[in-house]
Motif scaffolding. Sequence first.
Motif, mmCIF file in Angstrom:
data_model
loop_
_atom_site.group_PDB
_atom_site.id
_atom_site.type_symbol
_atom_site.label_atom_id
_atom_site.label_comp_id
_atom_site.label_asym_id
_atom_site.label_seq_id
_atom_site.Cartn_x
_atom_site.Cartn_y
_atom_site.Cartn_z
ATOM 1 N N PRO A 1 39.145 69.911 45.947
ATOM 2 C CA PRO A 1 40.062 69.438 46.988
ATOM 3 C C PRO A 1 40.915 70.580 47.526
ATOM 4 O O PRO A 1 41.251 71.526 46.802
ATOM 5 C CB PRO A 1 40.923 68.396 46.258
ATOM 6 N N ALA A 2 41.260 70.502 48.803
ATOM 7 C CA ALA A 2 42.097 71.534 49.419
ATOM 8 C C ALA A 2 43.464 71.578 48.725
ATOM 9 O O ALA A 2 44.008 70.549 48.314
ATOM 10 C CB ALA A 2 42.262 71.260 50.906
ATOM 11 N N THR A 3 44.031 72.791 48.603
ATOM 12 C CA THR A 3 45.318 72.999 47.939
ATOM 13 C C THR A 3 46.428 73.133 48.975
ATOM 14 O O THR A 3 46.287 73.870 49.957
ATOM 15 C CB THR A 3 45.277 74.283 47.083
ATOM 16 N N LEU A 4 47.530 72.413 48.764
ATOM 17 C CA LEU A 4 48.688 72.557 49.636
ATOM 18 C C LEU A 4 49.325 73.916 49.374
ATOM 19 O O LEU A 4 49.839 74.177 48.287
ATOM 20 C CB LEU A 4 49.705 71.442 49.375
ATOM 21 N N ALA A 5 49.268 74.798 50.374
ATOM 22 C CA ALA A 5 49.768 76.158 50.215
ATOM 23 C C ALA A 5 51.130 76.374 50.849
ATOM 24 O O ALA A 5 51.847 77.316 50.496
ATOM 25 C CB ALA A 5 48.774 77.154 50.813
ATOM 26 N N GLY A 6 51.511 75.514 51.789
ATOM 27 C CA GLY A 6 52.783 75.680 52.460
ATOM 28 C C GLY A 6 53.169 74.422 53.200
ATOM 29 O O GLY A 6 52.343 73.523 53.436
ATOM 30 N N PHE A 7 54.434 74.373 53.585
ATOM 31 C CA PHE A 7 54.973 73.167 54.212
ATOM 32 C C PHE A 7 56.072 73.554 55.189
ATOM 33 O O PHE A 7 56.862 74.468 54.938
ATOM 34 C CB PHE A 7 55.531 72.236 53.138
ATOM 35 N N ALA A 8 56.130 72.844 56.301
ATOM 36 C CA ALA A 8 57.230 73.005 57.250
ATOM 37 C C ALA A 8 57.673 71.625 57.714
ATOM 38 O O ALA A 8 56.857 70.696 57.814
ATOM 39 C CB ALA A 8 56.805 73.862 58.446
ATOM 40 N N LEU B 1 54.947 78.873 61.264
ATOM 41 C CA LEU B 1 55.931 79.112 62.304
ATOM 42 C C LEU B 1 55.308 78.912 63.689
ATOM 43 O O LEU B 1 55.915 78.300 64.581
ATOM 44 C CB LEU B 1 56.503 80.522 62.167
ATOM 45 N N ARG B 2 54.100 79.411 63.872
ATOM 46 C CA ARG B 2 53.413 79.191 65.152
ATOM 47 C C ARG B 2 53.155 77.703 65.382
ATOM 48 O O ARG B 2 53.275 77.209 66.511
ATOM 49 C CB ARG B 2 52.092 79.966 65.183
ATOM 50 N N SER B 3 52.818 76.986 64.315
ATOM 51 C CA SER B 3 52.589 75.554 64.431
ATOM 52 C C SER B 3 53.855 74.830 64.868
ATOM 53 O O SER B 3 53.817 73.925 65.710
ATOM 54 C CB SER B 3 52.090 74.994 63.097
ATOM 55 N N LEU B 4 54.990 75.240 64.320
ATOM 56 C CA LEU B 4 56.262 74.645 64.713
ATOM 57 C C LEU B 4 56.566 74.900 66.185
ATOM 58 O O LEU B 4 57.022 74.005 66.910
ATOM 59 C CB LEU B 4 57.398 75.222 63.856
ATOM 60 N N VAL B 5 56.316 76.129 66.638
ATOM 61 C CA VAL B 5 56.583 76.484 68.033
ATOM 62 C C VAL B 5 55.694 75.682 68.978
ATOM 63 O O VAL B 5 56.152 75.135 69.992
ATOM 64 C CB VAL B 5 56.381 77.998 68.248
ATOM 65 N N GLU B 6 54.415 75.591 68.652
ATOM 66 C CA GLU B 6 53.462 74.882 69.518
ATOM 67 C C GLU B 6 53.725 73.389 69.549
ATOM 68 O O GLU B 6 53.442 72.721 70.545
ATOM 69 C CB GLU B 6 52.043 75.161 69.034
ATOM 70 N N ASP B 7 54.276 72.845 68.472
ATOM 71 C CA ASP B 7 54.517 71.402 68.369
ATOM 72 C C ASP B 7 55.941 71.013 68.745
ATOM 73 O O ASP B 7 56.292 69.836 68.713
ATOM 74 C CB ASP B 7 54.218 70.955 66.928
ATOM 75 N N ALA B 8 56.773 71.983 69.108
ATOM 76 C CA ALA B 8 58.195 71.729 69.326
ATOM 77 C C ALA B 8 58.443 70.817 70.513
ATOM 78 O O ALA B 8 57.619 70.686 71.424
ATOM 79 C CB ALA B 8 58.934 73.049 69.521
ATOM 80 N N GLY B 9 59.623 70.201 70.504
ATOM 81 C CA GLY B 9 60.055 69.379 71.619
ATOM 82 C C GLY B 9 60.450 70.237 72.809
ATOM 83 O O GLY B 9 60.343 71.476 72.780
ATOM 84 N N PRO B 10 60.957 69.621 73.871
ATOM 85 C CA PRO B 10 61.255 70.357 75.108
ATOM 86 C C PRO B 10 62.342 71.411 74.970
ATOM 87 O O PRO B 10 62.410 72.335 75.789
ATOM 88 C CB PRO B 10 61.675 69.249 76.083
ATOM 89 N N ASP B 11 63.197 71.309 73.948
ATOM 90 C CA ASP B 11 64.278 72.274 73.764
ATOM 91 C C ASP B 11 63.943 73.365 72.758
ATOM 92 O O ASP B 11 64.809 74.143 72.363
ATOM 93 C CB ASP B 11 65.558 71.549 73.337
ATOM 94 N N GLY B 12 62.682 73.423 72.313
ATOM 95 C CA GLY B 12 62.271 74.472 71.401
ATOM 96 C C GLY B 12 62.596 74.145 69.958
ATOM 97 O O GLY B 12 62.893 72.998 69.608
ATOM 98 N N VAL B 13 62.573 75.157 69.115
ATOM 99 C CA VAL B 13 62.781 74.959 67.681
ATOM 100 C C VAL B 13 63.590 76.112 67.102
ATOM 101 O O VAL B 13 63.494 77.252 67.557
ATOM 102 C CB VAL B 13 61.424 74.839 66.943
ATOM 103 N N ARG B 14 64.410 75.781 66.121
ATOM 104 C CA ARG B 14 65.149 76.776 65.349
ATOM 105 C C ARG B 14 64.830 76.540 63.877
ATOM 106 O O ARG B 14 64.638 75.402 63.455
ATOM 107 C CB ARG B 14 66.659 76.653 65.600
ATOM 108 N N VAL B 15 64.782 77.612 63.102
ATOM 109 C CA VAL B 15 64.312 77.514 61.712
ATOM 110 C C VAL B 15 65.361 78.063 60.753
ATOM 111 O O VAL B 15 65.867 79.170 60.939
ATOM 112 C CB VAL B 15 62.976 78.269 61.532
ATOM 113 N N TRP B 16 65.643 77.269 59.715
ATOM 114 C CA TRP B 16 66.564 77.700 58.671
ATOM 115 C C TRP B 16 65.853 78.570 57.637
ATOM 116 O O TRP B 16 64.723 78.269 57.247
ATOM 117 C CB TRP B 16 67.152 76.500 57.936
ATOM 118 N N ALA B 17 66.519 79.621 57.191
ATOM 119 C CA ALA B 17 66.064 80.429 56.061
ATOM 120 C C ALA B 17 67.158 80.363 55.004
ATOM 121 O O ALA B 17 68.288 80.802 55.242
ATOM 122 C CB ALA B 17 65.818 81.868 56.483
ATOM 123 N N HIS B 18 66.842 79.797 53.854
ATOM 124 C CA HIS B 18 67.842 79.606 52.811
ATOM 125 C C HIS B 18 67.937 80.843 51.920
ATOM 126 O O HIS B 18 66.934 81.335 51.411
ATOM 127 C CB HIS B 18 67.497 78.376 51.987
#
Length: 330
Positions: free
Chosen positions: A64-71, A101-118
């Motif tokens: 089975p495919a392994t979950l390698a990352g999540f956003a 990150l590219r997936s988030l940008v391509e899927d973003a709403g009309p106002d774009g996306v901002r990303v938190w880094a903890h």
Amino acid sequence: MSFVHITGRLESDEAAAVIALAEAAHDHDGVAPLSEQTLLRVRHGAAPGTTRFHLIFEETGSRPATLAGFAYTERGPGEPDSAEVVVLPNRRRRGHGATLLRSLVEDAGPDGVRVWAHGRSEGAVALARSFGWTQVRGLLKMRLRLRGDGAAESVPSEQVLPERPLPEPVLSDAVADRLVIRTFRVGADESAWLKANAAAFADHPEQGGVTLDDLRQREAEAWFDPEGFFVAEETETGAIAGFHWTKTHADGAGLTDGEPVGEVYVVGVDPAWQGTGLGRALTLVGLHHLRDRGLPWVLLYVDEENRAAVGLYESLGFTLWDADVMYAAP
């Protein structure tokens, strides 16, 4: 080979895999990669159209495919999407962070996306720079020593500041005559608290938008304790003028080696009562509660641009510990 699956709702096995991934990253990095709000959305879901989950899988032949990352993305009207990204420690340096990150940008709403880094990790900073992104918001993480023998796990003992006496919470006579400070009553105070919270955080994109479902989810959490949730009630109207909701981290939150510590979870004051000293008094009521429980440390998060709040916490002895950073495209 890897692929990204985007969905507005996680199946139970997907949610469990995301929780396990976040725990593995936390253990490896020493910093929680996902906020409490995100973890609640993973476990409980949210209203349709308000959340997007991006899961990147690695295919491994017949297995089975392994979950390698999540956003994760939280979407609200008139605001850029707010997102977080985490990659499994043993799957890093394979381009998964950039793919998400590219997936988030391509899927973003009309106002774009901002990303938190903890925690301002080197990997997150490098990834943001590689995309040409810059910091647009900072969240300071501060701490205060409550007990003399408490030692922060992440700080050499010679750098730990000595315990400072806590001032007593004091209200002016004019304010004290109009308010009573008491603990939160589950099942009775939700509506009044939501109104006070929305007023206090009208300009805050996350806290000001807390709903009744959000509040009830937190009330169902193991850490929730109404005895550590203080409200200032107007004696004439019954309205909530301000509040201090404290929290206890059973795992030490990185400050101790498993000994519980406290948190100033959220302090809010209705605009009509700001400038009266109510916020300082409520903060001290909560700090005395946490100290009296025997906790060695208390932490909090505060927007670095909120200079009034930062100044208040510094005056009480809080010092800077770490920071979370939000990045966005130029």
